[in-house]
Every structure is written in structure tokens, then in C-alpha cells.
Design a protein around this motif. Structure first.
Motif, short mmCIF file in Angstrom:
data_model
loop_
_atom_site.label_atom_id
_atom_site.label_comp_id
_atom_site.label_asym_id
_atom_site.label_seq_id
_atom_site.Cartn_x
_atom_site.Cartn_y
_atom_site.Cartn_z
N ALA A 107 0.84 -1.20 0.00
CA ALA A 107 0.00 0.00 0.00
C ALA A 107 0.87 1.25 0.00
CB ALA A 107 -0.94 -0.01 1.21
N TYR A 108 1.95 1.23 0.78
CA TYR A 108 2.86 2.37 0.84
C TYR A 108 3.53 2.59 -0.52
CZ TYR A 108 6.53 5.50 2.55
OH TYR A 108 7.37 6.57 2.75
N GLN A 109 3.94 1.50 -1.18
CA GLN A 109 4.54 1.62 -2.51
C GLN A 109 3.53 2.20 -3.51
OE1 GLN A 109 6.84 -1.89 -3.84
NE2 GLN A 109 6.79 -2.53 -1.70
N ALA A 110 2.27 1.78 -3.41
CA ALA A 110 1.24 2.32 -4.29
C ALA A 110 1.06 3.82 -4.04
CB ALA A 110 -0.08 1.59 -4.09
N ALA A 111 1.08 4.21 -2.76
CA ALA A 111 0.95 5.64 -2.42
C ALA A 111 2.12 6.44 -2.98
CB ALA A 111 0.85 5.80 -0.90
N LEU A 112 3.33 5.88 -2.90
CA LEU A 112 4.50 6.58 -3.45
C LEU A 112 4.40 6.72 -4.96
CD1 LEU A 112 7.37 4.97 -1.32
CD2 LEU A 112 6.51 7.32 -1.18
N ILE A 113 3.93 5.69 -5.64
CA ILE A 113 3.74 5.77 -7.09
C ILE A 113 2.75 6.88 -7.42
CG2 ILE A 113 2.79 4.56 -9.11
CD1 ILE A 113 3.94 1.95 -7.84
N PHE A 114 1.64 6.91 -6.68
CA PHE A 114 0.62 7.94 -6.90
C PHE A 114 1.22 9.32 -6.63
CE2 PHE A 114 -2.70 10.72 -5.15
CZ PHE A 114 -3.51 10.82 -6.28
N TYR A 115 1.97 9.45 -5.53
CA TYR A 115 2.56 10.74 -5.17
C TYR A 115 3.52 11.24 -6.26
CZ TYR A 115 5.24 14.14 -2.42
OH TYR A 115 5.87 15.28 -1.97
N ARG A 116 4.34 10.35 -6.79
CA ARG A 116 5.25 10.75 -7.87
C ARG A 116 4.45 11.23 -9.10
NH1 ARG A 116 8.03 5.72 -6.39
NH2 ARG A 116 9.69 6.31 -4.96
N SER A 117 3.37 10.54 -9.38
CA SER A 117 2.53 10.93 -10.51
C SER A 117 1.90 12.30 -10.26
CB SER A 117 1.43 9.87 -10.72
OG SER A 117 0.55 10.28 -11.73
N VAL A 118 1.45 12.53 -9.04
CA VAL A 118 0.84 13.81 -8.68
C VAL A 118 1.88 14.93 -8.80
CG1 VAL A 118 -0.09 15.13 -6.73
CG2 VAL A 118 -1.00 12.87 -7.25
N LYS A 119 3.11 14.66 -8.36
CA LYS A 119 4.15 15.69 -8.47
C LYS A 119 4.40 16.05 -9.94
CE LYS A 119 7.76 14.26 -6.17
NZ LYS A 119 8.90 13.95 -5.30
N LEU A 139 -5.07 20.37 -13.06
CA LEU A 139 -6.07 20.87 -12.12
C LEU A 139 -6.09 20.01 -10.85
CD1 LEU A 139 -8.33 22.89 -11.58
CD2 LEU A 139 -9.93 21.26 -12.62
N GLY A 140 -5.91 20.66 -9.69
CA GLY A 140 -5.97 19.99 -8.39
C GLY A 140 -4.69 19.31 -7.97
N ALA A 141 -3.75 19.16 -8.86
CA ALA A 141 -2.54 18.40 -8.56
C ALA A 141 -1.67 19.08 -7.50
CB ALA A 141 -1.74 18.14 -9.82
N LYS A 142 -1.56 20.41 -7.57
CA LYS A 142 -0.72 21.10 -6.59
C LYS A 142 -1.30 20.98 -5.19
CE LYS A 142 1.57 24.29 -9.68
NZ LYS A 142 1.82 25.66 -10.09
N THR A 143 -2.61 21.05 -5.07
CA THR A 143 -3.26 20.91 -3.76
C THR A 143 -3.00 19.51 -3.19
OG1 THR A 143 -4.99 22.46 -4.41
CG2 THR A 143 -5.47 21.02 -2.55
N LEU A 173 0.00 15.86 0.39
CA LEU A 173 0.77 14.62 0.55
C LEU A 173 2.22 14.91 0.94
CD1 LEU A 173 -0.57 12.46 -2.42
CD2 LEU A 173 -1.15 12.28 0.02
N ALA A 174 2.75 16.06 0.54
CA ALA A 174 4.14 16.41 0.82
C ALA A 174 4.40 16.59 2.30
CB ALA A 174 4.54 17.68 0.06
N THR A 175 3.36 16.76 3.10
CA THR A 175 3.56 16.92 4.54
C THR A 175 4.16 15.67 5.15
OG1 THR A 175 1.30 16.24 5.06
CG2 THR A 175 1.71 18.61 4.78
N ARG A 176 4.06 14.53 4.47
CA ARG A 176 4.65 13.28 4.93
C ARG A 176 6.17 13.34 4.84
NH1 ARG A 176 7.64 9.93 6.09
NH2 ARG A 176 7.47 7.68 6.01
#
Length: 163
Positions: A114-126, A134-138, A143-146
């Protein structure tokens, strides 16, 4: 990074209900006979580990065989009761440990995936935020607070970009 999925948990609801009821029965039946101690108390206690068991068992046998060697402040009855408790609890631990270990291992693997999936998503969002999606910076900022050091770098980059 490709999403890894080595573990899939699919417990039918009926089985999950039975498992939870069995766990509740164990807690309600066994729990009142057990104690919990603080970490500080745990550190202070002398431990009977695997290497000490033989010593303790021999001492109990000798104390029963040679009651004349027992000091007045040592109760053979209490010693015997403690050893009976050790035997019962070790047996319960041996019975339940494999299941508890499998739960721990399964939780570790599922959490890792699950953590690896979250990291993949986070990289995509960045990357999406870099493209002003739209909405990606928010989402990225939340997520960057982690990753506090990444957050500081992000703020520094944004400040420098604004100048």
C-alpha cells in the motif's frame, strides 16, 4: 516503479465474522487471567529466556526434592504455581505464535504494498503538478507533509520561482 502485489487478502464476510467472534471469545476468556505491565517494569524484570528455562526447571525439581535447602522466605507452593503458569502460557504461546507471526507478516507485506502504491501515486501527482494539472498542486502539497524536508525544498523552489 511498477506496483507490486504479492499479497491479496480476501476473507469472506462470514469467515471474518467467525474470526472476530473467536478473537473476542479468546480475549474475554483468557484476558481476565493475564496481566499487562509497563515498558519500564518490563525492563526491570529478570527474564527467563530460552537459556534460563533448563536452570529454572532444575531448580524447581531440586527444591521439591530437597525442601531442607529452601530458605524460609521462598515458598515452594508459589514457585510451583509460577512454573505451572509458565508451562500453560508457553503452550498457549506456541499454539498462537505462528498465527500471530503470520498476521504480522501479512500486515507488513500489505502495508508495504500500500505504501509503494501511495508513493507511485505521489510521484505521478508531483509530475501532474509540474504540468499545472487541475488539483494536482493541492494534492501534492497535502501529501508532501509526509516528507517534511521535501516540503521545505518545494517551498524554496516556489519562492525562488516567484522572484
Amino acid at each position: 516503479m511498477t506496483q507490486q502485489n504479492d499479497f491479496q487478502l480476501d476473507i469472506p464476510e462470514a469467515d471474518l465474522k467467525t474470526i472476530k467472534e473467536a478473537a473476542l471469545t479468546l480475549n474475554n476468556t483468557l484476558g481476565p487471567h493475564l496481566i499487562s505491565i509497563s515498558n519500564a517494569a518490563r525492563r526491570e524484570l529478570p527474564k527467563m529466556g530460552p537459556r534460563s528455562i533448563d536452570f529454572v526447571e532444575k531448580a524447581q525439581e531440586y527444591s521439591a526434592k530437597y525442601p531442607n535447602l529452601i530458605p524460609a522466605f521462598l515458598s515452594q507452593t508459589l514457585f510451583d504455581n509460577d512454573m505451572k503458569a509458565v508451562s500453560i502460557l508457553r503452550d498457549l504461546q506456541r499454539t498462537m505464535r505462528p498465527l500471530a507471526d503470520s498476521i504480522d507478516d501479512s500486515l507488513l507485506l500489505a502495508g508495504s504494498e500500500a505504501y509503494q502504491a501511495a508513493l507511485i501515486f505521489y510521484r505521478s501527482v508531483k509530475m501532474a503538478a509540474d504540468q499545472d494539472e487541475l488539483g494536482a498542486k493541492t494534492v501534492r502539497d497535502d501529501l508532501a507533509t509526509r516528507f517534511p524536508s521535501s516540503r521545505r525544498s518545494l517551498e524554496t523552489e516556489e519562492t525562488e520561482a516567484d522572484q
